[in-house]
Scaffold this motif. Sequence first.
Motif, short mmCIF file in Angstrom:
data_model
loop_
_atom_site.label_atom_id
_atom_site.label_comp_id
_atom_site.label_asym_id
_atom_site.label_seq_id
_atom_site.Cartn_x
_atom_site.Cartn_y
_atom_site.Cartn_z
N ALA A 181 0.90 -1.33 0.20
CA ALA A 181 0.01 -0.10 -0.17
C ALA A 181 0.80 1.09 0.02
O ALA A 181 0.44 2.14 -0.99
N ALA A 182 1.74 1.23 0.82
CA ALA A 182 2.80 2.47 0.76
C ALA A 182 3.33 2.66 -0.68
O ALA A 182 3.50 3.82 -0.90
N GLY A 183 3.83 1.75 -1.22
CA GLY A 183 4.43 1.73 -2.43
C GLY A 183 3.40 2.51 -3.56
O GLY A 183 3.77 3.24 -4.21
N ILE A 184 2.12 2.05 -3.56
CA ILE A 184 1.15 2.35 -4.52
C ILE A 184 0.87 3.84 -4.08
O ILE A 184 0.82 4.75 -4.92
N ALA A 185 0.79 4.14 -2.81
CA ALA A 185 0.42 5.81 -2.36
C ALA A 185 1.51 6.60 -2.77
O ALA A 185 1.14 7.63 -3.30
N MET A 186 2.87 6.05 -2.59
CA MET A 186 3.91 6.98 -3.21
C MET A 186 3.86 7.05 -4.83
O MET A 186 4.02 8.27 -5.06
N ALA A 187 3.64 5.93 -5.13
CA ALA A 187 3.20 6.11 -6.81
C ALA A 187 2.16 7.27 -7.27
O ALA A 187 2.60 8.03 -8.13
N ARG A 188 1.21 7.09 -6.48
CA ARG A 188 0.25 8.05 -6.86
C ARG A 188 0.39 9.26 -6.82
O ARG A 188 0.23 10.59 -7.38
N ARG A 189 1.43 9.66 -5.60
CA ARG A 189 1.84 10.77 -5.16
C ARG A 189 2.76 11.56 -6.26
O ARG A 189 2.58 12.72 -6.65
N LEU A 190 3.51 10.77 -6.74
CA LEU A 190 4.64 11.03 -7.83
C LEU A 190 3.63 11.49 -9.17
O LEU A 190 4.10 12.52 -9.83
N VAL A 191 2.75 10.80 -9.36
CA VAL A 191 1.93 10.93 -10.66
C VAL A 191 1.13 12.39 -10.36
O VAL A 191 1.48 13.26 -11.38
N SER A 192 0.69 12.53 -9.29
CA SER A 192 -0.13 13.82 -8.99
C SER A 192 0.83 14.91 -9.10
O SER A 192 0.54 16.07 -9.44
N GLU A 193 2.11 14.71 -8.57
CA GLU A 193 2.93 15.72 -8.74
C GLU A 193 3.79 15.92 -9.75
O GLU A 193 4.82 16.72 -10.04
N GLY A 194 3.43 15.08 -10.91
CA GLY A 194 4.17 15.12 -12.25
C GLY A 194 5.51 14.83 -12.29
O GLY A 194 6.35 15.16 -13.14
N LYS A 195 5.78 13.92 -11.29
CA LYS A 195 7.27 13.57 -11.12
C LYS A 195 7.60 12.49 -12.54
O LYS A 195 7.00 11.57 -12.47
N GLY A 196 8.92 12.63 -12.82
CA GLY A 196 9.08 11.60 -13.93
C GLY A 196 10.08 10.69 -13.62
O GLY A 196 10.53 10.43 -12.37
N VAL A 197 10.62 10.05 -14.79
CA VAL A 197 11.68 8.96 -14.24
C VAL A 197 13.01 9.70 -13.95
O VAL A 197 13.20 10.71 -14.14
N ARG A 198 13.88 8.75 -13.15
CA ARG A 198 14.89 9.33 -12.60
C ARG A 198 16.22 8.48 -12.56
O ARG A 198 16.43 7.64 -11.55
N PRO A 199 16.68 7.81 -13.73
CA PRO A 199 17.47 6.90 -13.70
C PRO A 199 18.78 7.05 -13.33
O PRO A 199 19.30 8.21 -13.72
N LEU A 200 19.52 6.46 -12.35
CA LEU A 200 20.62 6.77 -11.65
C LEU A 200 21.79 6.76 -12.67
O LEU A 200 22.78 7.38 -12.43
N SER A 201 21.72 5.79 -13.75
CA SER A 201 22.63 5.72 -14.58
C SER A 201 23.10 7.00 -15.42
O SER A 201 23.98 7.08 -15.85
N ALA A 202 21.88 7.90 -15.10
CA ALA A 202 22.29 9.22 -15.90
C ALA A 202 22.71 10.22 -15.05
O ALA A 202 23.03 11.43 -15.49
N GLU A 203 22.71 9.98 -13.76
CA GLU A 203 23.41 11.15 -12.81
C GLU A 203 25.02 10.76 -12.57
O GLU A 203 25.85 9.79 -13.03
N GLU A 204 25.49 12.00 -12.34
CA GLU A 204 26.98 11.86 -11.89
C GLU A 204 27.26 11.04 -10.73
O GLU A 204 26.62 11.47 -9.85
N PRO A 205 28.35 10.29 -10.67
CA PRO A 205 28.62 9.70 -9.62
C PRO A 205 29.22 10.78 -8.72
O PRO A 205 29.72 11.74 -8.84
N ASN A 206 29.10 10.28 -7.33
CA ASN A 206 29.95 11.08 -6.21
C ASN A 206 31.58 10.88 -6.45
O ASN A 206 31.58 9.55 -6.90
#
Length: 696
Positions: A181-206
């Motif tokens: 349920a917590a995972g689904i609730a978080m997913a709904r929030r992401l959608v309502s906030e218009g959050k998109g994909v966030r692949p780590l491989s595209a990030e710069e490493p520390n």
Amino acid sequence: MSSPVQMTVEDGIAVIEINNPPVNALSQAVRQGLIEAARAADADPDVKAIVVYGAGRTFIAGADIREFGKPPMPPGLPEVIDEFELVSTPTVAALHGTALGGGLETALGAHYRIALASGRFGLPEVHLGILPGAGGTQRLPRVVPIAKAVEMITGGGMIGAKEALALGLIDEIAEGDDIRAAGIAMARRLVSEGKGVRPLSAEEPNRVTAEEFETMRSMVAKKARGLIAPLNCMKAIEAGMTMPFTEGRQRERELIMELFASPQSGAMIHAFFADREVAKVPELKTGTPRNIAKMGVVGGGTMGAGIATSALLAGLDVTLAEREAEAAERAAATVQSHLAGAVKRGKLKQDAYDAIMGGKFRTTTDYNDFADADLVIEAVFESMEVKKDVFGQLDVICKPGAILASNTSYLNVDEIAAMTNRPEDVIGLHFFSPAHVMRLLEVVVGDKTSDDVVASGFALAKTMKKIAVRSGVCDGFIGNRILNAYAKAINGAVLAGASPYDVDRAMQDFGLAMGLFRVADLAGLDIGWANRKRKADSRDPNEQYAEFADRICELGRFGRKTGRGFYIHDKAKGELPDDEVLEIIARERADKGITPRAISDAEVIDRYMAAMINESAKVVGEGIALRPLDVDITLLNGYGFPRWRGGPLHYADTVGLDKVLNDIKTFAKEDTNFWQPAPLLEQLVADGKTFASLNR
Ligand code: T1G
């Protein structure tokens, strides 16, 4: 057979459930199911977000270790995670239990992560002699600082949800305990906030500077003590900092393949399964464990207080008896300090400590307080007379069905049992010092010990988070009997020409934390001296007997506790070789007519291992240990044998049993009586078989 991965879509949220008991390991079917579900979800225009979670007690606990060593079965986990990460729909990994290894790597392939407060996270691959080979060494440093990534990847430990949140490894800690349920609730929030994909491989490493990294690398190398996996972990992390993601992933792949090709990973994977297989003893099928809630401990010395502490940490109610009130108070203080230490180390919560000290632990000088105990264990002086007296009293006082246990490290449990009217309720539970720290427990089964009592011993071990090994009755059971054998071989090497200091160095280079003579100085030379004097009358006059340790003891030099033993223990300079010890040894060689010769490190180890393997083969052949893996687990968990060598009998298989037998025959020229080949070893060599063939 239905897939262990099922997907449902609920109001635009695709929910992927992984259900592969007991720990949702990433078997081929799980990998196949995961990627098919992710593709289907991504292709569905109604799906706005994807949640992946594990059914049962945990999220994925890693790759399926049972697949290791078999031909690879596509799809490979790295490719699954890479593809999963690049879906065009935001993904949420909903974590509970232990997200480990490939499980945490899968979670890092998701775009967002939420966990239960009780969740724990880690990359334990180094404990299997390998490294996180599905992007973990590349993605983790894109989330946490390099120093933390180094600690997690080369140390293989777990962190809790709070620390994970603080590090940014997870985005949220869920309320309650329904992770789906917590995972689904978080997913709904992401959608309502218009959050998109966030692949780590595209990030710069520390990153850290090359100099900082080299400092980390040298610290890791020092701790590795012969294990190569941590060194390859560092190379993979370095690649992550210096190469584009794809090249870094490729470098990671090369480095894990190197480790899979090394005998070290085979040894550590053997140890992983053996640690669990060893608890599967026949009596578990025929016996019924008795409930053990109240434990009595007789004797509040080092062992008694340690055993009491271990039982208290396991939630048992404990009464500890000493003969005198002052001794009982001292024991109580020891137990209290052990528990306070556990609180300080985060191993015991303060409220649990308060509950223990508030009523679950007490001392007494009256054995009658054991009347309602479910099990009483004695840890009194190692004398048969004293133990017989204790058991005679317990037999009268304790309730019917109470188990009477001895912590003896070598005395005959059958003889002790014969002092009671309930020999079927008597068992040996040989803890290793310090008993509240060491995980090994030898469960010594007497001739008359009932199956219920054996099963109870193993159940108690599990409650106390010990690794129990079943042993028959003989002098020294499994571990100490084998220790006595290889100690004799090492002493033989010293008489032949090696110095104790060369021996210790060779043993430490072989992977032991400490060599034999350093250990002896630490434990106290007087203990071994008393043991040798106890057995003097039964010593075989034809076997070579090294006297130099006795000569050292006769000078009152018992090791670290007296400042001198084999070493001079200098407060400022540490352990120093002692010329007087070398003189004592030289005198003994002369008395024995031995002309010393140079003994190479290789020969020291050949002697040490030949004796250990030979005695181990006798222990298995006589049925004292059930299987070769029981001996491996004993030496790995109680005697500091290097885990990346898998234990003496796994090691024997890797060097070849014919080589071991030849070594024994070579050394027999010095001492035929001692170097008698074990019949089981000769049989295996004759049949061209391995010790591993006896583990199934
Ligand atoms: N694969 C296969 N079987 C496993 C398993 C695994 N990863 N983990 C546990 N089991 C079995 C175990 O043998 C036992 O079986 C049962 O599950 C219960 O385990 C690509 C390459 C998760 C903390 O190293 O640490 O991912 O004896 O008794 O005490 O980078 O199991 O009942 O038949 O230990 O509650 C990395 C290893 C793999 C985690 C649970 N992951 N497992 O402890 O139960 S390599 C690990 C554990 C990898 C990737 C790489 C613990 C646990 P049986 P248990 P537990």
